[in-house]
Design a protein around this motif. Structure first.
Motif, PDB file in Angstrom:
ATOM      1  N   HIS A   1      -0.580  13.891   1.629  1.00  0.00           N
ATOM      2  CA  HIS A   1      -1.692  13.020   2.242  1.00  0.00           C
ATOM      3  C   HIS A   1      -2.679  13.651   3.162  1.00  0.00           C
ATOM      4  O   HIS A   1      -3.850  13.546   2.937  1.00  0.00           O
TER       5      HIS A   1
ATOM      6  N   ASP B   1       2.953   4.117  -1.558  1.00  0.00           N
ATOM      7  CA  ASP B   1       1.954   4.800  -2.154  1.00  0.00           C
ATOM      8  C   ASP B   1       1.516   4.191  -3.835  1.00  0.00           C
ATOM      9  O   ASP B   1       0.566   4.316  -4.058  1.00  0.00           O
TER      10      ASP B   1
ATOM     11  N   ASN C   1      -6.188   1.083  -6.583  1.00  0.00           N
ATOM     12  CA  ASN C   1      -7.313   2.078  -6.856  1.00  0.00           C
ATOM     13  C   ASN C   1      -7.551   1.927  -8.287  1.00  0.00           C
ATOM     14  O   ASN C   1      -8.728   1.990  -8.611  1.00  0.00           O
TER      15      ASN C   1
ATOM     16  N   ARG D   1      -9.645   8.943  -3.031  1.00  0.00           N
ATOM     17  CA  ARG D   1      -8.819   8.289  -2.080  1.00  0.00           C
ATOM     18  C   ARG D   1      -7.557   8.047  -3.318  1.00  0.00           C
ATOM     19  O   ARG D   1      -6.343   7.964  -2.681  1.00  0.00           O
TER      20      ARG D   1
ATOM     21  N   LYS E   1      -0.724   1.417  -3.384  1.00  0.00           N
ATOM     22  CA  LYS E   1      -1.984   1.811  -3.035  1.00  0.00           C
ATOM     23  C   LYS E   1      -2.727   2.487  -4.346  1.00  0.00           C
ATOM     24  O   LYS E   1      -3.891   2.088  -4.483  1.00  0.00           O
TER      25      LYS E   1
ATOM     26  N   ASN F   1      -3.635   9.328  -2.050  1.00  0.00           N
ATOM     27  CA  ASN F   1      -2.480   8.201  -2.147  1.00  0.00           C
ATOM     28  C   ASN F   1      -1.342   9.080  -2.852  1.00  0.00           C
ATOM     29  O   ASN F   1      -0.163   8.858  -2.783  1.00  0.00           O
TER      30      ASN F   1
END
Length: 425
Positions: free
Chosen positions: A23, A374, A381, A172, A377, A176
């Motif tokens: 990360h 993760d 996305n 991004r 997330k 992640n």
């Protein structure tokens, strides 16, 4: 016990550092400010502010860690009205440091009771200076200014342009995904190292290595290393699994082995010795799998072993989801600690195998699309990519809060179940 504790801390530390470094690295590459890189949880022990703007901390509890990215959901920061601070103003008349901690004193700091701040866009702080409430004084804040938090940790402030949400969607998403990706890489390397320590990769064929021991049944009977055992009592054996499955039920029974040595085939009669294993008596003759010692095979084993274990774990996960779920199928830090004790009994090979297994586990679990993980997330996305705009902050915060609550509850249940399994019953 001491060996287990040290091994547990080292293994857990490696897993966390490798995961969080993924990360960290891709956040930096994406122009996202990493405000803090922490190893461990709880109260801080020591910290160091790097020239890259990141504060590196070591915390008391060696059971986790985190990367605190500017503007991410775990980067809540607010100077509430009425907060007493002291300011250090540089030669450019801009605030360079904001001290909110009683543990740290700034020389020549200007005492201020905060009435308002904007540390994201316009970059200013205002309040009553020196207790004078007749006038609100405003100061400009430098883009790279720092704030000393209540526990004495000094972090860089998080202007909008270096926040997580300001990075492109692709960067991004990669940030992640990088944690689980690094855990897969760690598993590959751990399996490679394990093969080097073992001196090779098990070939999986009917070719054997004979143990050099006075009590080795195979050695006494005349079997030699690199012989191929083609059959056991007439039953063909083309793999190591076939071979072990055929010999184990024949403890203390006369058994005929068909041996191929070079171009010669011969038969050898022996009696497998009986040994206790999991409450059963199994036949053993003192052989192990032949090893492929070529460097190429050892390096390739890292990838093949990781792939095989990934398929096994995905299969287990699917059976949990589609079949009968039990908390015994899951394990938290307590279960990992208990299993570490078993792994250490097998020396470096056992620890490396355990490290690889845990690393793949961590990667797979983190990729489950549960908010706060993760995978959750990454799912957000993907939704953003489909919608071509992100979800509102309130919706995303609500989803994340539900995910965190679910994970905390699950962790409490799993931990208590582990304590009952390993230490009470």
């Amino acid at each position: 016990m001491i060996t287990t504790i040290i091994t547990f801390i080292i293994v857990f530390g490696i897993l966390v550092i490798v995961h969080e470094f993924g990360h960290f690295y891709f956040a930096k590459r994406g122009g996202i400010l990493v405000r803090e890189f922490s190893i461990g949880m709880g109260p801080k022990l020591v910290y160091h502010r790097g020239k890259d703007g990141t504060t590196y901390t070591l915390r008391l509890l060696p059971v986790g860690g985190y990367v605190r990215m500017a503007g991410a959901e775990d980067d809540e920061e607010e100077l509430k009205p009425g907060t007493p601070v002291s300011l250090y103003v540089g030669d450019d008349e801009k605030v360079q440091r904001i001290n909110t901690s009683k543990k740290s004193t700034l020389f020549n700091g200007i005492p201020l009771e905060v009435t308002g701040t904007d540390l994201e866009e316009e970059l200013w702080i205002e309040g009553y200076e020196n207790g004078d409430e007749s006038e609100v004084k405003r100061y400009s804040v430098a883009h790279d200014a720092t704030i000393i938090e209540s526990d004495g940790t000094e972090l860089q402030i998080a202007p909008k342009d270096v926040q997580f949400q300001s990075a492109s969607l692709g960067r991004r998403l990669m940030t992640n995904f990088a944690g689980p990706m690094n855990n897969i890489f760690l598993a590959i390397i751990a399996y490679m190292l394990m093969a080097f320590v073992q001196g090779g990769v098990p070939m999986g064929t009917n070719q054997v290595t004979v143990a050099s021991s006075p009590v080795s049944v195979a050695q006494k009977a005349g079997i030699k290393t690199n012989d191929k055992i083609m059959a056991v009592d007439g039953k063909k054996t083309s793999s190591w699994t076939d071979l072990s499955t055929a010999i184990q039920p024949r403890a203390n029974q006369k058994t005929t082995l068909t041996i191929k040595r070079g171009s010669t085939t011969k038969q050898i009669v022996l009696k497998p010795a009986g040994q206790k294993s999991n409450g059963k008596t199994v036949g053993m003759i003192g052989i192990t799998q032949a090893q492929n010692k070529h460097v190429g095979a050892i390096l390739a084993s890292g990838f093949t072993q990781t792939w095989m274990m990934t398929k096994t774990l995905l299969g287990a996960l699917w059976s949990m989801v589609s079949g009968h779920f039990s908390l015994n199928d899951l394990g938290g830090p307590v279960a990992i600690f208990a299993t570490t004790s078993q792994a250490t009994k097998f020396g470096m090979v056992g620890v490396l195998n355990f490290l690889a297994f845990l690393s793949i586990n961590l990667a797979i679990v983190n990729l489950i699309p549960i908010p706060a993980l993760d995978g959750g997330k990454i799912l957000l996305n993907i939704i953003e990519a489909i919608r071509r705009k992100p979800l509102s902050e309130n919706v995303e915060a609500g989803i994340t809060l539900v995910g965190v609550g679910f994970l905390v509850l699950l962790m409490l249940l799993v931990t208590w179940n582990d304590i009952e399994r390993f230490f009470i019953h």
